[in-house]
Design an enzyme around this catalytic site. Structure first.
Site, mmCIF file in Angstrom:
data_model
loop_
_atom_site.group_PDB
_atom_site.id
_atom_site.type_symbol
_atom_site.label_atom_id
_atom_site.label_comp_id
_atom_site.label_asym_id
_atom_site.label_seq_id
_atom_site.Cartn_x
_atom_site.Cartn_y
_atom_site.Cartn_z
ATOM 1 N N GLU A 166 0.805 -1.219 0.000
ATOM 2 C CA GLU A 166 0.000 0.000 0.000
ATOM 3 C C GLU A 166 0.840 1.271 0.000
ATOM 4 O O GLU A 166 0.416 2.293 -0.532
ATOM 5 C CB GLU A 166 -1.007 0.003 1.165
ATOM 6 C CG GLU A 166 -0.430 0.064 2.557
ATOM 7 C CD GLU A 166 0.170 -1.261 3.046
ATOM 8 O OE1 GLU A 166 0.132 -2.262 2.298
ATOM 9 O OE2 GLU A 166 0.705 -1.262 4.159
ATOM 10 N N ASP B 193 -5.453 -6.931 -2.273
ATOM 11 C CA ASP B 193 -5.904 -7.195 -0.902
ATOM 12 C C ASP B 193 -5.897 -8.711 -0.743
ATOM 13 O O ASP B 193 -6.596 -9.419 -1.473
ATOM 14 C CB ASP B 193 -7.325 -6.610 -0.747
ATOM 15 C CG ASP B 193 -8.077 -7.152 0.459
ATOM 16 O OD1 ASP B 193 -7.439 -7.752 1.343
ATOM 17 O OD2 ASP B 193 -9.307 -6.964 0.509
ATOM 18 N N GLN C 271 -2.851 -8.635 6.707
ATOM 19 C CA GLN C 271 -2.774 -7.635 5.630
ATOM 20 C C GLN C 271 -4.144 -7.011 5.318
ATOM 21 O O GLN C 271 -4.275 -5.798 5.217
ATOM 22 C CB GLN C 271 -2.156 -8.277 4.381
ATOM 23 C CG GLN C 271 -1.774 -7.277 3.311
ATOM 24 C CD GLN C 271 -2.747 -7.302 2.115
ATOM 25 O OE1 GLN C 271 -3.777 -7.977 2.154
ATOM 26 N NE2 GLN C 271 -2.420 -6.581 1.067
ATOM 27 N N GLU C 272 -5.171 -7.856 5.155
ATOM 28 C CA GLU C 272 -6.476 -7.313 4.762
ATOM 29 C C GLU C 272 -7.080 -6.426 5.854
ATOM 30 O O GLU C 272 -7.550 -5.322 5.584
ATOM 31 C CB GLU C 272 -7.459 -8.447 4.440
ATOM 32 C CG GLU C 272 -8.855 -7.911 4.194
ATOM 33 C CD GLU C 272 -9.818 -8.893 3.530
ATOM 34 O OE1 GLU C 272 -9.999 -9.999 4.063
ATOM 35 O OE2 GLU C 272 -10.411 -8.534 2.496
ATOM 36 N N GLU C 273 -7.032 -6.904 7.075
ATOM 37 C CA GLU C 273 -7.652 -6.131 8.159
ATOM 38 C C GLU C 273 -6.943 -4.789 8.332
ATOM 39 O O GLU C 273 -7.572 -3.748 8.539
ATOM 40 C CB GLU C 273 -7.621 -6.911 9.477
ATOM 41 C CG GLU C 273 -8.575 -8.108 9.536
ATOM 42 C CD GLU C 273 -7.958 -9.399 9.011
ATOM 43 O OE1 GLU C 273 -6.785 -9.371 8.579
ATOM 44 O OE2 GLU C 273 -8.658 -10.439 9.033
ATOM 45 N N TRP D 158 0.644 -13.430 -1.392
ATOM 46 C CA TRP D 158 -0.815 -13.673 -1.366
ATOM 47 C C TRP D 158 -1.094 -15.119 -0.951
ATOM 48 O O TRP D 158 -0.530 -16.050 -1.540
ATOM 49 C CB TRP D 158 -1.354 -13.409 -2.774
ATOM 50 C CG TRP D 158 -2.788 -13.794 -2.992
ATOM 51 C CD1 TRP D 158 -3.864 -13.382 -2.267
ATOM 52 C CD2 TRP D 158 -3.300 -14.652 -4.025
ATOM 53 N NE1 TRP D 158 -5.015 -13.925 -2.784
ATOM 54 C CE2 TRP D 158 -4.707 -14.708 -3.847
ATOM 55 C CE3 TRP D 158 -2.729 -15.372 -5.075
ATOM 56 C CZ2 TRP D 158 -5.538 -15.458 -4.679
ATOM 57 C CZ3 TRP D 158 -3.562 -16.118 -5.907
ATOM 58 C CH2 TRP D 158 -4.945 -16.164 -5.714
ATOM 59 N N CYS E 212 -0.135 -16.708 1.598
ATOM 60 C CA CYS E 212 1.005 -17.442 2.172
ATOM 61 C C CYS E 212 1.237 -17.174 3.650
ATOM 62 O O CYS E 212 2.292 -17.508 4.194
ATOM 63 C CB CYS E 212 2.280 -17.096 1.403
ATOM 64 S SG CYS E 212 2.147 -17.534 -0.323
ATOM 65 N N GLY E 213 0.283 -16.522 4.301
ATOM 66 C CA GLY E 213 0.397 -16.314 5.743
ATOM 67 C C GLY E 213 -0.656 -17.176 6.406
ATOM 68 O O GLY E 213 -0.509 -18.403 6.516
ATOM 69 N N ALA E 214 -1.759 -16.552 6.792
ATOM 70 C CA ALA E 214 -2.854 -17.276 7.446
ATOM 71 C C ALA E 214 -3.336 -18.441 6.581
ATOM 72 O O ALA E 214 -3.796 -19.453 7.103
ATOM 73 C CB ALA E 214 -4.005 -16.313 7.704
HETATM 74 N N1 APR Z 1 2.516 -5.650 1.928
HETATM 75 C C1 APR Z 1 3.171 -6.732 1.432
HETATM 76 N N2 APR Z 1 3.192 -7.940 2.024
HETATM 77 C C2 APR Z 1 2.512 -8.081 3.170
HETATM 78 C C3 APR Z 1 1.799 -7.008 3.761
HETATM 79 C C4 APR Z 1 1.821 -5.754 3.089
HETATM 80 N N3 APR Z 1 1.184 -4.703 3.575
HETATM 81 N N4 APR Z 1 1.241 -7.456 4.881
HETATM 82 C C5 APR Z 1 1.590 -8.743 5.000
HETATM 83 N N5 APR Z 1 2.351 -9.139 3.977
HETATM 84 C C6 APR Z 1 2.940 -10.478 3.748
HETATM 85 C C7 APR Z 1 3.375 -11.166 5.033
HETATM 86 O O1 APR Z 1 4.597 -11.854 4.781
HETATM 87 C C8 APR Z 1 2.256 -12.145 5.282
HETATM 88 O O2 APR Z 1 2.687 -13.279 6.012
HETATM 89 O O3 APR Z 1 1.954 -11.300 3.152
HETATM 90 C C9 APR Z 1 1.832 -12.527 3.877
HETATM 91 C C10 APR Z 1 0.452 -13.063 3.765
HETATM 92 O O4 APR Z 1 -0.441 -12.181 4.428
HETATM 93 P P1 APR Z 1 -1.798 -12.675 5.077
HETATM 94 O O5 APR Z 1 -2.521 -11.427 5.494
HETATM 95 O O6 APR Z 1 -1.571 -13.723 6.085
HETATM 96 O O7 APR Z 1 -2.550 -13.256 3.775
HETATM 97 P P2 APR Z 1 -3.260 -14.680 3.510
HETATM 98 O O8 APR Z 1 -2.385 -15.830 3.815
HETATM 99 O O9 APR Z 1 -3.813 -14.556 2.120
HETATM 100 O O10 APR Z 1 -4.435 -14.726 4.543
HETATM 101 C C11 APR Z 1 -5.703 -14.178 4.224
HETATM 102 O O11 APR Z 1 -6.035 -13.329 6.427
HETATM 103 O O12 APR Z 1 -6.288 -11.057 6.758
HETATM 104 C C12 APR Z 1 -6.944 -12.268 6.675
HETATM 105 O O13 APR Z 1 -9.114 -11.693 5.852
HETATM 106 C C13 APR Z 1 -7.890 -12.258 5.481
HETATM 107 O O14 APR Z 1 -8.850 -14.342 6.061
HETATM 108 C C14 APR Z 1 -7.955 -13.712 5.184
HETATM 109 C C15 APR Z 1 -6.569 -14.210 5.465
#
Ligand code: APR
Length: 473
Positions: A242, A252, A269-271, A382, A384-386
């Site tokens: 962002e 997002d 990231q999304e929240e 995208w 790769c976290g939650a």
């Molecule tokens: N810019 C770039 N990379 C980011 C950012 C950012 N602002 N924020 C986080 N990241 C990287 C981090 O390394 C993070 O572990 O992206 C990875 C994945 O982010 P997550 O938010 O965990 O995304 P995802 O695995 O797709 O999970 C989506 O999480 O936020 C909730 O509502 C969303 O339920 C959904 C889930």
């Protein structure tokens, strides 16, 4: 987005309502509309109670949390024992002086909420699953709708009960943000209160468009025969989508229910994106759960705040003054695309072509342009976290979708130096060998076949490609 023939006439103080529209706090109920009567005594009465309560708050210069709670529970009596306001109350008590403006802000939010019939006269169509459709709202309408969400005036949504009216829609009232006190809820409330402070001080003037994009079967790419070449790629381990992705289409990392846990305890990231740009939260009011072939593109939302940290270390870091230009529709030149990745309980589930196809189509549905200007895409890890995805696989999937959509990618690895190095290396190899999207798809098929043949013996994807194509030198 809706059948105009079925539209009902607006009445003074009510919106038009039928099942293709959001049910507003001042809407007549479905039963009464169907039976030809425009007013439902219970709904009208509830709106009267809401008005009475909010007017009483709006007439004061300061009100405390107990008064806010009392008002909200007057028109939500069913939840008297269920809803807690601990977080809101602890927030007001613990916040240091310069930010301790909540008690004088509550009346202003109440006044904004009361303006609902004035600002939203024509009703808001639902963005239903399976339909490509858009809703454009003024920033002032959004502020007014969010003020109503803050005061929990929207009719209760039974989101979890199958066959209930709002099954498949996210929640919108802010109740869950007010309940459990934690460091997270404190920082979230700082961002939310700051938003309301700004919009009640100066009326925002622009528009925001929410476009649901549905990829029809006939538009689904045949990935295997796709002759598109690799798109431009810029990889960086510093910065964030962002901040450094300004002017690009920002991804997002969404949940299928837009906004994910923004009104609960989630802080990924999304929240965080939704807290910095709270106008995004209003999408929850009318956006049905995204299906596998759908994305939501939001144009024109304003960034109000800055932050630091992530998850438990997240902190609201102060105001952001948006200096972006506006387009011909008075929308800020910020475009965000919500795409929800698959959530893998076990990492091994993702090395499967049906899952890869789903992710390719989902990413393509978000990335494919809408005919006019198509800026490059700012994305990263995208899913790769939650959601437990493999960053190497997801990077290639996004590269292929961007290639097909003929847009460049700015990839933010979010301090992951290893991924940055490896992704740059594999990209150089793919470009040198002039590998097309279709050929890369075949490499993924072979890779999945190998993993299937030797379960438990994980082979790294980039290494596999390097071994197959030979080193880039
Ligand atoms: N810019 C770039 N990379 C980011 C950012 C950012 N602002 N924020 C986080 N990241 C990287 C981090 O390394 C993070 O572990 O992206 C990875 C994945 O982010 P997550 O938010 O965990 O995304 P995802 O695995 O797709 O999970 C989506 O999480 O936020 C909730 O509502 C969303 O339920 C959904 C889930």
């Amino acid at each position: 987005a809706f059948n105009k023939g079925k539209m009902l006439l607006a009445q003074e103080g009510r919106d038009m309502w039928h099942s293709n529209f959001v049910k507003m706090p001042c809407s007549p109920s479905s039963f009464m509309v169907k039976s030809g009567m425009m007013k439902s005594p219970s709904q009208v009465k509830r709106w009267e109670v809401i008005c009475k309560q909010l007017k009483a708050l709006a007439s004061k210069t300061e009100v405390d949390v107990e008064r806010v709670q009392e008002a909200i529970l007057k028109y939500n009596p069913k939840y008297k024992t269920e809803w807690s306001f601990d977080a809101l109350s602890s927030f007001v008590q613990s916040i240091p002086k310069p930010e301790n403006y909540s008690c004088s802000l509550f009346p202003k939010i109440a006044a904004l909420a009361l303006d609902l019939p004035k600002h939203v006269k024509k009703g808001i169509p639902l963005l239903r699953s399976g339909q490509t459709a858009a809703v454009t709202l003024s920033q002032l309408q959004i502020a007014c709708l969010l003020a109503n969400a803050f005061f929990c005036t929207f009719p209760h949504r039974n989101t979890s009960k199958p066959n209930s009216e709002y099954h498949g829609y996210p929640s919108i009232n802010f109740t869950s943000l007010f309940g459990k006190w934690s460091q997270r809820s404190k920082e979230k409330l700082r961002a939310v209160m700051h938003y309301f402070k700004v919009v009640t001080e100066t009326k925002p003037k622009g528009l925001v468009t929410f476009q649901r994009q549905c990829l029809k079967d006939v538009d689904r790419p045949d990935w295997k025969s796709c002759a598109a070449s690799m798109p431009k790629l810029h990889v960086t381990s510093g910065g964030s989508i962002e901040a450094e992705g300004t002017g690009l289409l920002q991804v997002d990392f969404a949940a299928c229910q837009i906004g994910g846990g923004v009104l609960g305890s989630g802080l990924l990231q999304e929240e965080i994106l939704f807290l910095m740009n709270p106008e995004l939260i209003v999408a929850r009011l009318f956006t049905e759960k995204l299906a596998d072939n759908e994305s939501l593109i939001i144009t024109g939302s304003q960034k109000f705040s800055c932050y630091s940290g992530f998850r438990d270390s997240f902190e609201w870091a102060g105001p952001h003054y948006d200096t972006l230009k506006r387009d011909n529709w008075a929308r800020l030149e910020r475009q965000i695309v919500a795409i929800d990745a698959l959530h893998f309980k076990h990492r091994s589930e993702q090395y499967n072509m049906s899952k890869i196809n789903r992710e390719l189509n989902k990413a393509f549905c978000g990335f494919k342009g809408q005919g006019h200007e198509t800026p490059d895409i700012a994305t990263g890890k995208w899913g790769c976290g939650a959601f437990n995805g493999d960053p190497e696989l997801k990077a290639l999937i996004q590269l292929m979708a961007a290639g097909k959509a003929r847009r460049g990618l700015a990839f933010f690895t979010f301090r992951d130096e290893t991924l940055k190095r490896n992704l740059e290396q594999i990209y150089t190899l793919l470009v040198k060998r002039e590998i097309t999207v279709g050929q890369l798809y075949e490499l993924l098929e072979n890779y999945c076949a190998i993993l299937r043949a030797q379960p438990g013996d994980h082979v790294d994807l980039f290494k596999f490609i390097e071994n197959t194509l030979g080193p880039s030198r």
